[in-house]
Design a protein around this motif. Sequence first.
Motif, mmCIF file in Angstrom:
data_model
loop_
_atom_site.group_PDB
_atom_site.id
_atom_site.type_symbol
_atom_site.label_atom_id
_atom_site.label_comp_id
_atom_site.label_asym_id
_atom_site.label_seq_id
_atom_site.Cartn_x
_atom_site.Cartn_y
_atom_site.Cartn_z
ATOM 1 N N SER A 1 0.832 -1.211 0.000
ATOM 2 C CA SER A 1 0.000 0.000 0.000
ATOM 3 C C SER A 1 0.862 1.254 0.000
ATOM 4 O O SER A 1 0.526 2.234 -0.673
ATOM 5 C CB SER A 1 -0.957 -0.001 1.182
ATOM 6 O OG SER A 1 -0.245 0.057 2.391
ATOM 7 N N TYR A 2 1.960 1.229 0.707
ATOM 8 C CA TYR A 2 2.849 2.399 0.707
ATOM 9 C C TYR A 2 3.589 2.520 -0.619
ATOM 10 O O TYR A 2 3.694 3.608 -1.184
ATOM 11 C CB TYR A 2 3.841 2.315 1.866
ATOM 12 C CG TYR A 2 4.526 3.629 2.136
ATOM 13 C CD1 TYR A 2 3.930 4.573 2.950
ATOM 14 C CD2 TYR A 2 5.742 3.946 1.552
ATOM 15 C CE1 TYR A 2 4.524 5.790 3.186
ATOM 16 C CE2 TYR A 2 6.345 5.162 1.778
ATOM 17 C CZ TYR A 2 5.736 6.081 2.592
ATOM 18 O OH TYR A 2 6.329 7.294 2.815
ATOM 19 N N TYR A 3 4.088 1.396 -1.115
ATOM 20 C CA TYR A 3 4.888 1.397 -2.345
ATOM 21 C C TYR A 3 4.066 1.870 -3.540
ATOM 22 O O TYR A 3 4.508 2.726 -4.301
ATOM 23 C CB TYR A 3 5.441 -0.005 -2.594
ATOM 24 C CG TYR A 3 6.326 -0.113 -3.811
ATOM 25 C CD1 TYR A 3 7.574 0.500 -3.844
ATOM 26 C CD2 TYR A 3 5.921 -0.838 -4.916
ATOM 27 C CE1 TYR A 3 8.394 0.393 -4.947
ATOM 28 C CE2 TYR A 3 6.742 -0.954 -6.028
ATOM 29 C CZ TYR A 3 7.972 -0.341 -6.037
ATOM 30 O OH TYR A 3 8.790 -0.437 -7.134
ATOM 31 N N GLY B 1 1.019 3.304 -3.320
ATOM 32 C CA GLY B 1 0.281 4.516 -2.978
ATOM 33 C C GLY B 1 1.082 5.781 -3.214
ATOM 34 O O GLY B 1 0.546 6.808 -3.616
ATOM 35 N N LYS B 2 2.372 5.718 -2.973
ATOM 36 C CA LYS B 2 3.227 6.894 -3.151
ATOM 37 C C LYS B 2 3.910 6.929 -4.516
ATOM 38 O O LYS B 2 4.589 7.887 -4.830
ATOM 39 C CB LYS B 2 4.316 6.912 -2.068
ATOM 40 C CG LYS B 2 3.794 7.124 -0.684
ATOM 41 C CD LYS B 2 3.496 8.565 -0.464
ATOM 42 C CE LYS B 2 3.166 8.794 0.988
ATOM 43 N NZ LYS B 2 3.004 10.173 1.315
ATOM 44 N N GLY B 3 3.794 5.867 -5.276
ATOM 45 C CA GLY B 3 4.457 5.802 -6.574
ATOM 46 C C GLY B 3 5.707 4.942 -6.470
ATOM 47 O O GLY B 3 6.560 5.185 -5.612
ATOM 48 N N ASN C 1 9.105 3.667 -6.602
ATOM 49 C CA ASN C 1 10.513 4.002 -6.820
ATOM 50 C C ASN C 1 11.310 3.467 -5.638
ATOM 51 O O ASN C 1 10.754 2.897 -4.711
ATOM 52 C CB ASN C 1 10.725 5.508 -7.048
ATOM 53 C CG ASN C 1 10.321 6.350 -5.862
ATOM 54 O OD1 ASN C 1 10.544 5.983 -4.715
ATOM 55 N ND2 ASN C 1 9.697 7.488 -6.144
ATOM 56 N N THR D 1 10.297 4.868 -2.043
ATOM 57 C CA THR D 1 9.059 4.349 -1.471
ATOM 58 C C THR D 1 9.211 2.872 -1.095
ATOM 59 O O THR D 1 8.589 2.423 -0.136
ATOM 60 C CB THR D 1 7.860 4.531 -2.422
ATOM 61 O OG1 THR D 1 8.152 3.918 -3.673
ATOM 62 C CG2 THR D 1 7.544 5.994 -2.617
ATOM 63 N N ASP E 1 11.012 3.103 2.237
ATOM 64 C CA ASP E 1 10.075 3.538 3.275
ATOM 65 C C ASP E 1 9.042 2.462 3.592
ATOM 66 O O ASP E 1 8.715 2.224 4.761
ATOM 67 C CB ASP E 1 9.372 4.825 2.853
ATOM 68 C CG ASP E 1 10.307 6.018 2.811
ATOM 69 O OD1 ASP E 1 11.396 5.928 3.410
ATOM 70 O OD2 ASP E 1 9.944 7.029 2.184
ATOM 71 N N GLY E 2 8.518 1.811 2.563
ATOM 72 C CA GLY E 2 7.510 0.778 2.771
ATOM 73 C C GLY E 2 8.055 -0.402 3.557
ATOM 74 O O GLY E 2 7.398 -0.907 4.474
#
Length: 143
Positions: A35-37, A39-41, A43, A46, A49-50
Amino acid sequence: MQNKDEILYILRRLVFIYLPRFIIGSIAATAIFLSYYFGKGPNIMTALDGCFIASMSLLVVGILSFVTNKGFFDIFAYNGIKIKYYFNPMAKPSENTFCGTYDYTKSKEEKRKDMKLVFLSYIAVGLIYLIPTITIYIIYKIG
């Protein structure tokens, strides 16, 4: 014969207690990462961060599970039971109602005897997600 029973007991615990928690933790961590990867696009940042968010989320769940298993939140649970009887005077305490916090804590310790290492499933998933986090970070810093 005793050794065979002990092995069966350990296998049952692995299959029915630890494995489902590991699978649930893996699904949750993967859902957080995806969802983070996406959701933020997609790269490298992300992805980093994910993985980090998924890892830390499961590590926190594992640590809270450990703390709960040690009885840290028992006093809050006991007070919740007491408040229920305070606000509802018509409710009759059952035979299992405890005389005090000490009795409640001791009864919970008896129930938790077999569940001492449940938190390890969540910590294992968190550490597994920490490996790609560190790897992606090293790739990002080198490249």
